[in-house]
Design a protein around this motif. Sequence first.
Motif, PDB file in Angstrom:
ATOM      1  N   ALA A   1       0.836  -1.206   0.000  1.00 54.13           N
ATOM      2  CA  ALA A   1       0.000   0.000   0.000  1.00 54.13           C
ATOM      3  C   ALA A   1       0.872   1.258   0.000  1.00 54.13           C
ATOM      4  O   ALA A   1       0.598   2.224  -0.727  1.00 54.13           O
ATOM      5  CB  ALA A   1      -0.929  -0.013   1.204  1.00 54.13           C
ATOM      6  N   ALA A   2       1.947   1.233   0.798  1.00 52.04           N
ATOM      7  CA  ALA A   2       2.820   2.410   0.913  1.00 52.04           C
ATOM      8  C   ALA A   2       3.503   2.720  -0.421  1.00 52.04           C
ATOM      9  O   ALA A   2       3.619   3.876  -0.832  1.00 52.04           O
ATOM     10  CB  ALA A   2       3.850   2.185   2.015  1.00 52.04           C
ATOM     11  N   LYS A   3       3.950   1.640  -1.074  1.00 53.21           N
ATOM     12  CA  LYS A   3       4.683   1.782  -2.328  1.00 53.21           C
ATOM     13  C   LYS A   3       3.854   2.497  -3.387  1.00 53.21           C
ATOM     14  O   LYS A   3       4.386   3.220  -4.217  1.00 53.21           O
ATOM     15  CB  LYS A   3       5.030   0.356  -2.809  1.00 53.21           C
ATOM     16  N   ASP A   4       2.542   2.259  -3.326  1.00 51.41           N
ATOM     17  CA  ASP A   4       1.648   2.855  -4.318  1.00 51.41           C
ATOM     18  C   ASP A   4       1.054   4.184  -3.857  1.00 51.41           C
ATOM     19  O   ASP A   4       0.196   4.739  -4.528  1.00 51.41           O
ATOM     20  CB  ASP A   4       0.505   1.875  -4.651  1.00 51.41           C
ATOM     21  N   ASP A   5       1.495   4.633  -2.691  1.00 57.34           N
ATOM     22  CA  ASP A   5       0.949   5.872  -2.141  1.00 57.34           C
ATOM     23  C   ASP A   5       1.923   7.020  -2.438  1.00 57.34           C
ATOM     24  O   ASP A   5       3.029   7.060  -1.897  1.00 57.34           O
ATOM     25  CB  ASP A   5       0.760   5.703  -0.621  1.00 57.34           C
ATOM     26  N   PRO A   6       1.504   7.957  -3.299  1.00 57.87           N
ATOM     27  CA  PRO A   6       2.416   9.055  -3.668  1.00 57.87           C
ATOM     28  C   PRO A   6       2.899   9.849  -2.452  1.00 57.87           C
ATOM     29  O   PRO A   6       4.034  10.334  -2.439  1.00 57.87           O
ATOM     30  CB  PRO A   6       1.560   9.941  -4.578  1.00 57.87           C
ATOM     31  N   ASP A   7       2.047   9.984  -1.430  1.00 59.88           N
ATOM     32  CA  ASP A   7       2.461  10.724  -0.239  1.00 59.88           C
ATOM     33  C   ASP A   7       3.619  10.039   0.471  1.00 59.88           C
ATOM     34  O   ASP A   7       4.564  10.688   0.937  1.00 59.88           O
ATOM     35  CB  ASP A   7       1.281  10.857   0.745  1.00 59.88           C
ATOM     36  N   PHE A   8       3.532   8.711   0.547  1.00 59.79           N
ATOM     37  CA  PHE A   8       4.612   7.959   1.203  1.00 59.79           C
ATOM     38  C   PHE A   8       5.905   8.140   0.417  1.00 59.79           C
ATOM     39  O   PHE A   8       6.962   8.425   0.981  1.00 59.79           O
ATOM     40  CB  PHE A   8       4.241   6.479   1.306  1.00 59.79           C
ATOM     41  N   MET A   9       5.825   7.980  -0.890  1.00 63.99           N
ATOM     42  CA  MET A   9       7.039   8.068  -1.700  1.00 63.99           C
ATOM     43  C   MET A   9       7.611   9.492  -1.668  1.00 63.99           C
ATOM     44  O   MET A   9       8.822   9.672  -1.667  1.00 63.99           O
ATOM     45  CB  MET A   9       6.750   7.622  -3.141  1.00 63.99           C
ATOM     46  N   ARG A  10       6.731  10.484  -1.618  1.00 66.43           N
ATOM     47  CA  ARG A  10       7.196  11.874  -1.522  1.00 66.43           C
ATOM     48  C   ARG A  10       7.937  12.097  -0.219  1.00 66.43           C
ATOM     49  O   ARG A  10       8.986  12.741  -0.177  1.00 66.43           O
ATOM     50  CB  ARG A  10       5.998  12.838  -1.617  1.00 66.43           C
ATOM     51  N   GLU A  11       7.397  11.534   0.862  1.00 65.06           N
ATOM     52  CA  GLU A  11       8.044  11.671   2.168  1.00 65.06           C
ATOM     53  C   GLU A  11       9.418  10.985   2.152  1.00 65.06           C
ATOM     54  O   GLU A  11      10.404  11.524   2.646  1.00 65.06           O
ATOM     55  CB  GLU A  11       7.137  11.052   3.238  1.00 65.06           C
ATOM     56  N   PHE A  12       9.462   9.785   1.573  1.00 69.08           N
ATOM     57  CA  PHE A  12      10.717   9.040   1.434  1.00 69.08           C
ATOM     58  C   PHE A  12      11.746   9.895   0.681  1.00 69.08           C
ATOM     59  O   PHE A  12      12.887  10.078   1.135  1.00 69.08           O
ATOM     60  CB  PHE A  12      10.435   7.716   0.711  1.00 69.08           C
ATOM     61  N   GLN A  13      11.326  10.452  -0.446  1.00 66.44           N
ATOM     62  CA  GLN A  13      12.235  11.284  -1.250  1.00 66.44           C
ATOM     63  C   GLN A  13      12.704  12.512  -0.461  1.00 66.44           C
ATOM     64  O   GLN A  13      13.855  12.924  -0.563  1.00 66.44           O
ATOM     65  CB  GLN A  13      11.549  11.742  -2.550  1.00 66.44           C
TER      66      GLN A  13
END
Lengths: 404, 276
Positions: free
Chosen positions: A44-56
Amino acid sequence: MNKPIPNSLRTLPDDRGRFGEFGGRFVAETLMPLILELEAAYEAAKDDPDFMREFQYYLQHYVGRPSPLWFAERLTKQLGGAKVYFKRDELNHTGAHKINNCIGQILLAKRMGKTRIIAETGAGQHGVATATVAALFGLPCIVYMGATDVERQQPNVFRMKLLGAEVRPVTSGAATLKDAMNEALRDWVANVRDTFYIIGTAAGPHPYPAMVRDFQSVIGVEARAQMMEAEGRLPDAAIAAIGGGSNAIGLFHAFLDDQVKLIGVEAAGRGLESGEHAASLARGRPGVLHGNRTYLLQDDDGQILEAHSISAGLDYPGIGPEHSYLHDIGRVEYVSVTDDEALAAFQLCCRTEGIIPALEPAHALAHVAKIAPTMDPDKIILMNLCGRGDKDIFTVARHLGEQI
Amino acid sequence: MSRIAATFARLRDEGRAGLIPFVEAFDPDRETSATLLAGMAARGADLIEIGMPFTDPMADGPTIQQAGRRALRAGATLAGTLGLVRDFRAVNDTVPLILMGYLNPILSYGVERFTADAAAAGVDGVIVVDLPTEEADLLLPHLRHHRIDLIRLVAPTTTDERLPVVLNDSSGFVYYVSITGITGTRTASAEDLARDIPRLRKATDMPIAVGFGVRTPAQAATVAKFADAAVVASALIDKLAAGLDAEGKAPPAIVEAVLDDVTALAAAVRGERRAA
């Protein structure tokens, strides 16, 4: 590359967490529901743009990414062959590639509502990286570390303490990384409901091998783009050291479908024939340990053997399952380098490039030093300089017979 | 009828729960574990679990870890463990033997060769700690072919939704890991068991054995109130380990002391009528 690739190699694992016959989820039932919960949360996280934005965001502003691509000109001249580039992940915050994965996993832990962090560590780099993100996010952190490693990696032990983590020395077995991982798994079984286990390498039960690879694949993605910018083309070879294999798979993954020769360097310790090494692919056979099916150093009865390497980070009798798969299908060439060769490369790097490398990438560099002179000057080698060597100066001094 | 099924049918007729003591094969040497096996059967063990030593027992606490190390130093191998079973079967054809351990030595031995040799030696059931249901197809067809039960582990973390998945295709009995933790550490309370065992009963008609943290006759009696059998491992190994001499050998008196504990545990489960 001789073998054609019918389909992309970048889509594995399958839904059982398998890379061919390797990988899987070989854990006790107590952990199984947790592993499935983790997998669902990660998907779910991998497909969540918010999660990936936070990671970046954290990679850029906290870790300091992208790490530079450095043309090692003096080294190239000295070796007298292919151009050598370093992907400088030793310049990351905390001094190694390990932090990339730790940022990803602690963000996932937070998303899952976990309140306690545990980790295993060998050289201490993953322990330091985990202690760092635990401090950053205000979570209690326990790091399991083999007592032998605690002894030979004192600076990192102290760093972890400064960062507020509790380092628990593990005395079972040879008291190295394998035993630390056993103990971390035992802790997790006993504290399943509130604890997140941040595994440091691309091994363990599914989804860890895929998840760690994904978080580390930023290395190869950046290096690929930087290479295109610097040379207008991809490298001829990409090389990385392998213990469990997280920095190597992080570098390789972006190049799996390209015409780039990929080379993983295992630790041959005191020599493959000495029996004192950590070369799971060269001298091991498939088996199951720490939740996954992969190549392992083991005896005739299936008992796990102790690994040896001058580098605590490579001192592990297994390897990530994706590497086992890439080995079996012949996509990646796996070679090995001895303690002595790594020590020589360590010194070469210091004197020609002004960079003190960790002993782990010194293994990769030792292989670069072997093959670069055999290649034409218009060829390009990309090497992952995945950690800096400050932590290793005591070990190196001892081997060079110097007192510090 | 298999030895396991016959044993639980008899226990049902007697209206009581059974005792399953544990022996780590070759701890501290082959002879001692052979003596313990025979002695436990004579002292009221209804089934016996035999630990297959492994270098990296991830679900085990310090007690069984150390037992495994002593056993491996004494030359334990999977073939040697099957030899122990064979010798026991030569003199006892009724008490079921359950092998418990980890997957890698079985893979190394060869799955088909292992199941064939285990069946020939007289093994009745196998518990593989690091083989969850999702991976069981690796072993299950071979075991079934040789009529050996693959005993499934159920944990407090196994949800109601997951129970049918775990229990699908299972046989023999269900092993309930009564705590979230490693062997020989915490102990489940009577309240825990009163809550957990009925939850399992709703999902299965198979006998339920409870292990992990059952140490004393009183605790075994508590388990016997709710479940069909109590597994006792670490407490017996602790007793043995504490009595080893300077050379690491087990003097006859300490073997006797371990067997006295088995007698007391067997009496405790026999004194407890099943609630159900």
